[in-house]
Design an enzyme around this catalytic site. Structure first.
Site, short mmCIF file in Angstrom:
data_model
loop_
_atom_site.label_atom_id
_atom_site.label_comp_id
_atom_site.label_asym_id
_atom_site.label_seq_id
_atom_site.Cartn_x
_atom_site.Cartn_y
_atom_site.Cartn_z
N GLU A 13 58.25 -5.12 58.84
CA GLU A 13 59.38 -4.35 58.28
C GLU A 13 59.95 -5.00 57.02
O GLU A 13 60.57 -6.07 57.11
CB GLU A 13 60.47 -4.25 59.35
CG GLU A 13 61.73 -3.52 58.88
CD GLU A 13 62.75 -3.31 59.98
OE1 GLU A 13 62.72 -4.05 60.99
OE2 GLU A 13 63.58 -2.40 59.83
N GLU A 69 67.99 3.34 64.65
CA GLU A 69 68.50 1.97 64.63
C GLU A 69 69.76 2.02 63.75
O GLU A 69 69.69 1.81 62.54
CB GLU A 69 67.47 1.01 64.06
CG GLU A 69 67.92 -0.45 64.22
CD GLU A 69 67.03 -1.42 63.47
OE1 GLU A 69 66.45 -2.30 64.13
OE2 GLU A 69 66.90 -1.30 62.24
C1 LER Z 1 65.39 -4.68 62.32
O1 LER Z 1 64.68 -3.52 62.57
C2 LER Z 1 66.22 -4.55 61.10
O2 LER Z 1 66.25 -3.53 60.48
C3 LER Z 1 66.99 -5.69 60.66
O3 LER Z 1 68.01 -5.28 59.78
C4 LER Z 1 67.58 -6.53 61.75
O4 LER Z 1 67.93 -7.75 61.18
MN MN Z 2 65.12 -1.76 61.05
#
Ligand code: LER
Ligand code: MN
Length: 271
Positions: A154, A248
């Site tokens: 990510e 999220e």
């Molecule tokens: C995790 O998926 C994320 O987006 C981060 O900002 C967490 O630290």
């Molecule tokens: Mn994230």
């Protein structure tokens, strides 16, 4: 088919952050199911926090899939990152994520490397640091392959990492690896900070995107910020994406309303 997903945070050391449901696995899953979510994404302290047969039974009972597992607790609780200059810490970080990969794989779910990627630390060489990240992703990507899943990397915004902040630089890095088993996470919140054009970025990185985090410009549920979700959703659909769109986002104004807002937005744009 694009599927809806909602996050559940189960790390006692963390009391606030971008996760919709908190603390209680069973009641969170019950609410997710009632609202019509297809899946959950879990944020747990470790790979053995939840009993495997118990989770299997709960997923079946609530007709939910496990979409992904987060690994951030490795950093938050244990201070582990894949790019720490200390080789012992890097080794522990790889081992922590490897266990998480196995935990998720038992349910067909990939593990996500977000904050555990770390940073180029002051006084350290960027190329050297990136070689540590590459080394780890080669090992963990192949580990995921062995257990029939993939790994998710990510890109985060600049306030969380100085490694890769955009889908383009993330994609280019993945293309330098031998393993072809690492996919990219497109987190709409990080992208809102870093990308020039969200739609163009999604289309250009489409062959790498394996997971999406669904949050508005202010990291609240989609619809509560100023992201132009109509055109972002069109880009996601045009790109041929067929994975999970996972909320999220902050539990604002509370978990229940954030979950409701999320599923309403998901249905509006993707159903
Ligand atoms: C995790 O998926 C994320 O987006 C981060 O900002 C967490 O630290
Ligand atoms: Mn994230």
């Amino acid at each position: 088919m694009i599927k809806s997903c909602v996050t559940i945070a189960l790390v006692p050391q963390i009391t606030y952050g971008p996760w919709i449901f908190w603390n209680d696995l069973e009641s969170s899953m019950e609410k997710a199911s009632e609202l019509g979510f297809d899946a959950i994404e879990l944020f747990t302290p470790a790979s053995d926090t939840i009993d495997q047969s118990e989770l299997l039974a709960l997923l079946a009972k609530h007709k939910l899939e496990l979409a992904a597992v987060g690994t951030g607790a490795g950093k938050v609780i244990h201070g582990l990152t894949l790019t720490d200059p200390d080789p012992e810490i890097r080794k522990k970080a790889i081992s922590f994520i490897s266990d998480m990969i196995e935990f998720g794989a038992a349910f067909g779910a990939p593990a996500i490397i977000g904050s555990m990627q770390g940073n180029v630390l002051a006084g350290h060489d960027r190329e050297k640091t990136l070689s540590w990240l590459a080394e780890a992703l080669e090992i963990l990507g192949e580990k995921a392959k062995k257990v029939d899943t993939f790994l998710i990397y990510e890109p985060l915004n600049r306030y969380e990492t100085n490694l890769f902040n955009t889908l383009k630089t993330g994609s280019e890095f993945l293309e330098t690896l031998n393993t072809k088993n690492v996919k990219l996470l497109a987190d709409l919140f990080h992208m809102n900070i870093e990308e020039t054009d969200l739609e163009d970025s999604i289309i250009a990185a489409s062959q790498h995107i394996g997971h999406i985090h669904f949050a508005d410009s202010n990291r609240k549920a989609i619809g509560l910020g100023h992201t132009a979700m109509d055109s972002v959703a069109n880009a996601i659909k045009t790109s041929g994406y067929a994975g999970f769109i996972s909320a999220e986002a902050f539990p604002e104004p509370n978990s229940k309303e954030a979950a409701l807002q999320t599923i309403q937005s998901f249905n509006k744009y993707f159903r």
